[in-house]
Design an enzyme around this catalytic site. Sequence first.
Site, PDB file in Angstrom:
ATOM      1  N   GLU A 106      16.666  -9.925 -50.228  1.00 37.93           N
ATOM      2  CA  GLU A 106      16.116  -8.857 -50.937  1.00 37.93           C
ATOM      3  C   GLU A 106      14.808  -9.531 -52.472  1.00 37.93           C
ATOM      4  O   GLU A 106      15.772  -8.147 -53.269  1.00 37.93           O
ATOM      5  CB  GLU A 106      15.973  -7.632 -50.825  1.00 37.93           C
ATOM      6  N   ASN A 131      17.324 -13.396 -47.315  1.00 39.62           N
ATOM      7  CA  ASN A 131      16.193 -12.656 -46.438  1.00 39.62           C
ATOM      8  C   ASN A 131      15.618 -12.231 -46.754  1.00 39.62           C
ATOM      9  O   ASN A 131      15.411 -11.472 -47.889  1.00 39.62           O
ATOM     10  CB  ASN A 131      18.169 -12.149 -45.454  1.00 39.62           C
ATOM     11  N   HIS A 144      11.733  -5.539 -39.672  1.00 39.17           N
ATOM     12  CA  HIS A 144      11.590  -3.989 -39.082  1.00 39.17           C
ATOM     13  C   HIS A 144       9.856  -3.167 -39.437  1.00 39.17           C
ATOM     14  O   HIS A 144       9.380  -3.262 -40.492  1.00 39.17           O
ATOM     15  CB  HIS A 144      12.422  -2.706 -40.944  1.00 39.17           C
ATOM     16  N   GLU A 146      16.460  -9.023 -38.347  1.00 43.46           N
ATOM     17  CA  GLU A 146      16.928  -7.592 -38.192  1.00 43.46           C
ATOM     18  C   GLU A 146      15.367  -6.808 -37.632  1.00 43.46           C
ATOM     19  O   GLU A 146      15.122  -5.118 -37.851  1.00 43.46           O
ATOM     20  CB  GLU A 146      16.804  -7.113 -40.180  1.00 43.46           C
ATOM     21  N   ASP A 192      13.571  -4.543 -35.358  1.00 48.25           N
ATOM     22  CA  ASP A 192      13.318  -2.545 -34.888  1.00 48.25           C
ATOM     23  C   ASP A 192      11.681  -2.344 -35.717  1.00 48.25           C
ATOM     24  O   ASP A 192      10.966  -3.472 -35.795  1.00 48.25           O
ATOM     25  CB  ASP A 192      14.602  -1.723 -35.910  1.00 48.25           C
TER      26      ASP A 192
END
Length: 738
Positions: A156, A197, A233, A263, A265
């Site tokens: 990030e 990432n 996400h 990641e 979701d």
Amino acid sequence: MKHLVATSFVAACLIMPVFAAQESELPSPSLKALAKQSNIYVGAAMETRHLKEPEFALTFASQFNQLTPENEMKWSYIHPERDRFDFTKGDELVAFAEKHGMEVKGHALVWHIQNPDWLTEQEWTPSELVKVLENHIKTVVGHYKGKVKYWDVVNESFNENGSYRETLWYEVLGERYLELAFKFAHEADPDAILFYNDYGNEGMGPKSNAIYRKMKAMVDDGVPIHGVGFQLHLMGEHTIGEASVARNIERLKDLGLKIHFTEIDVRIRDDAKPFTVGNQARLFSRLMDFAIYYPEVDMYTTWGVTDKYSWIPGWFPGYGRGLMFDENYQPKKAFDAVYSSLLAASQGEFAYEPPIGDNATSRIVQPFVANPLDQASIVDEQVIYYPFAYNQLGGQSQAVPDAANLSGKWAMGYFGNKLIGRVHRQDDQTFTNKSLVHENDNVEVFISVGETYWQIRSIVGQDFAANNFPGSTKGIWSEDGKVFDFEIEFTELKSLTGETIGFNIALSDNDESGADATRHAQMYPLPGNNTAWKGEQFGELFMIGQNAVLPTKPVATPAPFKVMPLASRPDSSVSEVWKQAMEYSLEYNQLNSADQTISDRDDISGSWQLGYHKNWMFGVVNRIDDVTVTNMEHSYQNDNVEVFFGHDENTFYQLRTTVGEDFESSSYPYKHFAKWNADNTKLFFGIELREAPKAGVGLNWNIALSDNDKDQRKTQIYPVPGNNRSYMGEELTRVEFQ
Ligand code: XIL
């Protein structure tokens, strides 16, 4: 390297034979066995505490073959004191993975949160911090050498708009912290596969463009970087811009990089309509389709196994149910959908192809941003001020009226489920005696969510009038009518983080005393025909926050700037035909990201017009400037006008004219000219187009007027908000030929 599926299946049953019956509810072959046939690792993030729950361990080990420590390899866990590392938890996870034949992806070697106090509370010199970074990465990666094959080295680094996030690392070391981190990790374990990432970076856009540029620079410089992670996400209401994701994957793969989905979701609002559950399943399986289609996408990791332990409810209040297994470890629709994609692939029946092509465009127009606030009222340091830039009652001239007559700025923030706003209003006369309510001096706020919209009005000095907004609304004016503070509560939501809504705001002015007198101005931040009250021409408001992702497809589209046909070719900036063109303002100072309004209009202000005739587009820029500087070494630092445009997403040009001069040479292949009048208050320019424009067709576009009053440019005004990134083809707006 890869273990047989059977080994881990047996191992799982051996630990928890008691749950073997439960497991039979899952289809055979397992998810991981099927994924393996498509050369994809399916993984999940987890913590040591979860392993204590037999069902967790069983579900995880039977279905997944990759593990990411959700927290326990982050700095605050693994490096709690400057001279002490704590590998206990990390080792436990690695042992579990080894036992079950899983690959481990270490997470994360450099990040800006979940850092220990000793790191964040000290003032570091660059050389000290480099040593601290080197020691951390080499000790951690060295400890897991040969055991942890993949690492999220840097997590990030970029903001939504593509600028660098101002983290400890960036502030002390600048962007080189990325190169350093990858280099240290590679030195500690030359066989490790190293990733950058981020979130909100899966589709084309300013953030993924910035990441792409940085990855390309590192690859070109031989920095050991092997892939990019898309966190993913996502939200259940959103769709994914498939063409845009495909293009982004393709350009990264062309750099020789791998792509991991790291990641995943898809959070669902607690009160969501049932269709979002189906949409969630589609998103999960579409992502798996991408992984199957692209050999370069070889890891598919969900951020947790079961809804029981997901981070979502804690971080996004009012949301949950984001994973493939429910709280009782039952596979959900999302699991079935992912499973069927993999099954089809294993049977040679996989048919998905990403829609690469014309509809790959990402969003062009930027949203307004509402920052999270520490309290339920505006804190100036925490918000961004935007101007009321366009008089939508002005007819052909949408520029701001005389500033003394009316001007203003506004800012929005949010606190929990409340939108918090402030308007500053400068007006020479206040009238609130009109028989028609909308003809009074007032502020109107327009909000749209899905198919519904609301108009909420406050006459100067009064609270919002009764309205049908389903939440609660409240507005308070200062005694002198100069400041309006308001609150709009979305009672059905718990938090606004990550929401993007349709938005507009208007400031109206009536300067005549009669009860039937009409307004002369209604100022908006965007151009248009004053049809917001009909639910049209909305902009967007994005409630930004950690891991809040802007949808690739805008939720509302503002009106484009109009390029009117001209009856004849203009011969100068004062040609009669300019009466046929619209006049728009330049009110957004993109060199001040916290307050985009012009601080002193005599210092710099301006407006612009565009028109077209045959295959030429012509323009005028009106310029008011007290001091002209044109002797800088770099011409972009001079007083100048820049135009940015592209016919489509594969073309992009920038033309610059320093005040008093013609356009600089550029790569634009057709004719173009720039002429300034004698006192440099007017620019006249012409741009030959690829072909004669057709009515209804548009161009990506932006225009900027720069002001340097001494030795540095301090203002650059644009027609739309942004962060001065148009020179890279980003944060553009649209013009449309009429
Ligand atoms: C999250 C964890 O899931 C939470 O338990 C923790 O409190 C905060 O961090 N992006 C990342 C992850 O890279 O490390 C974050 O994980 C989620 C967002």
